[in-house]
Design an enzyme around this catalytic site. Structure first.
Site, short mmCIF file in Angstrom:
data_model
loop_
_atom_site.label_atom_id
_atom_site.label_comp_id
_atom_site.label_asym_id
_atom_site.label_seq_id
_atom_site.Cartn_x
_atom_site.Cartn_y
_atom_site.Cartn_z
CG HIS A 54 -43.08 10.28 50.54
ND1 HIS A 54 -41.81 9.80 50.66
CD2 HIS A 54 -43.27 11.12 51.60
CE1 HIS A 54 -41.24 10.32 51.75
NE2 HIS A 54 -42.10 11.13 52.32
CG ASN A 127 -37.95 10.22 55.01
OD1 ASN A 127 -38.72 9.74 54.20
ND2 ASN A 127 -38.12 11.41 55.55
CE1 TYR A 337 -46.92 11.20 57.45
CE2 TYR A 337 -46.74 9.28 56.06
CZ TYR A 337 -46.21 10.44 56.55
OH TYR A 337 -44.97 10.86 56.14
#
Ligand code: NDP
Length: 488
Positions: A54, A127, A337
């Site tokens: 990303h 997404n 993350y």
């Protein structure tokens, strides 16, 4: 406009911005011209690590407004009244390309939403596809390596991609979506977003239901054909960034309707697939979409680096009344993350304005690089203590998740777990129109034509066998397009 004085970073007004201080008109340059050093040194440090996935993205602020009463599912304060609003920040992205890559690459699109609620930040980090290629985080680095560059040639490699997909048939559903025209959306405004994983909601009675999130584009889905996307890669590599910035600048604010699907715990036990398997969807006719609210994007950040490059989303960021689930990929992302953000932005990444919650933060975490919020002043940095009144309030404890499983299973044993084919087949036969089917076939043929080397036939044969199990016509059409003869 009132003039401002040029200063060093430490605030000293400085007398010269272009000509360095030298010994005589020809130089050399004097070390004491501090401003030239500071300017060059800061420039050298402008880049922070690129996101491994990303990397190419764009972002905007906006608002989320609750339009329907869902208090029977959740006690989240945001949802306690129809009409409640909160500020949001959304980052859209491609996945596999580098920061300078083209926006119209065939790739899933990231759709990450941060809702700044009164009870903390709630991040829905999804997404534009309702499913994912794999369902176990242990596979993620391997999978992403195949989407990046070949270790020797430093080129993107269709051979690596299809080798991996053909060896991991659970990817088929997402591969089908990726190679349909939804794999090349016409900008970020005209695509749906999905939470993809199964999450949960918890109501006032502390009862949990399982939930899937859908952001439906109000602009209508619009896609590019493979050929249009290819052309735009050269003509306007920043096509999606430009589209979003220009729309918001002319006050054509894009909107998405947030909807949920809800499954009770009892239903989850009877569902014919594992409801926590991110490679599968919940059919709409069995689990209909329920209205929740509307999100509008209406403000491009004044500074891209400050708010978009430093934005840090994490599926672990939920609020009271919103919960997680045993979905294995989700569990992996709960770790991965924040770990990525600590690496890219440092341990205090939550203090960066775009990431900072609007509610107060009280805990005993202290220090670390780039601490900028006063570090909780003189309050104690240990617990328990006799001085502060920070309590862990048991009212926020979630109900236990009742899961029927042996604790340390490392293998799949859910019903129909190896059914990689029914849903991709349904997508191809029941959802796609004739022209979408044709485009999907030709996009797959285009993609698989790039497979090369000694394993070419083996990889093609293996992938065709997966297509065959999803839909015979699909497999035969792809084989024909590749001029490939099946081997017995
Ligand atoms: P439905 O006919 O009720 O819904 C089909 C869904 O597919 C719609 O949400 C539509 O989005 C979306 N869609 C249309 N074309 C594509 C495409 N090329 N790629 C991805 N999504 C697309 O069907 P079911 O719920 O019974 O599911 C049938 C199949 O539809 C599934 O196997 C799955 O592949 C796909 N799908 C299902 C979703 C779900 O959550 N149930 C979500 C998305 C896809 P829109 O309405 O916005 O046009």
């Amino acid at each position: 406009m009132k003039k401002k004085k040029l200063t060093t970073a430490s605030g000293r007004p400085y007398f010269e911005n272009e000509d360095s201080m030298t010994v005589g008109p020809r130089g050399p340059i004097l070390l004491q011209d501090y401003y030239v050093q500071e300017k060059l040194a800061h420039f050298n440090r402008e880049r922070i690590p690129e996101r491994i996935v990303h990397a190419k993205g764009t972002g905007a602020f906006g608002t989320f407004k609750v339009t329907n009463n869902i208090t029977k599912y959740t006690k989240a304060k945001l949802f306690n009244k129809v009409g409640n609003k909160c500020r949001v920040f959304v980052r859209f992205s491609t996945v596999g390309g580098e920061k300078g890559s083209a926006d119209t690459e065939r790739d899933p699109r990231g759709f990450a939403v941060k809702l700044y609620t009164e009870e903390g930040n709630w991040d829905l980090v999804g997404n534009n596809t309702p499913v994912f290629f794999i369902k176990d985080p242990k596979k993620f680095p391997d999978f992403i390596h195949t989407q990046k560059r070949d270790p020797k040639t430093n080129l993107k490699s269709p051979t690596m991609m299809w080798d991996y997909w053909s060896l991991n048939p659970e990817s088929l559903h997402q591969v089908m979506i990726l190679f349909s025209d939804r794999g090349t959306p016409d900008g970020y405004r005209r695509m749906n977003g999905y939470g993809s994983h199964t999450f949960s909601m918890i109501n006032k009675k502390n009862k949990r239901v399982w939930v899937k999130y859908h952001f439906k584009t109000v602009q209508g889905n619009k896609t590019l054909t493979g050929a249009q996307a290819e052309e735009l890669k050269g003509k306007d590599p920043d096509y999606a960034q430009r589209d979003l910035v220009e729309a918001i600048t002319k006050k054509d604010f894009p909107k998405w309707a947030l909807k949920i699907q809800v499954m009770t715990d009892e239903q989850s036990k009877k569902f014919r697939w594992n409801p926590f398997d991110v490679t599968k969807v919940w059919p709409h006719n069995e689990y209909p979409l329920i209205d929740v609210g509307v999100m509008e994007l209406n403000e491009i950040p004044a500074n891209y680096f400050a708010d978009v490059e430093q934005a840090a989303f994490a599926p672990a960021h939920v609020v009271d009344g919103i919960g997680l689930s045993p979905d294995k990929m989700l569990q992996g992302r709960i770790f991965a993350y924040p770990d990525a953000h600590r690496y890219r932005l440092g341990a205090n990444y939550e203090q960066i304005p775009v990431n900072r919650p609007i509610c107060p933060v009280h805990n005993h975490q202290r220090d670390g690089m780039m601490n900028t919020d006063g570090n909780s002043g003189d309050s104690p940095n240990y617990f328990p203590n006799s001085f502060d009144n920070i309590e862990a309030d048991k009212n926020y404890k979630e109900p236990a998740m009742k899961l029927d499983s042996d604790f340390a299973d490392t293998y799949d044993r859910n019903e129909n777990d190896d059914d990689y084919y029914t849903q991709p087949g349904d997508l191809f036969r029941k959802v796609m129109t004739d022209s979408e089917r044709q485009n999907t076939i030709s996009n797959i043929v285009g993609g698989m034509s790039g497979i090369s080397g000694s394993k070419r036939d083996e990889i093609i044969q293996r992938q065709l066998s997966h297509f065959f199990k999803a839909d015979k016509e699909l497999a035969l059409s792809v084989a024909k397009g590749l001029d490939f003869k099946f081997k017995k």
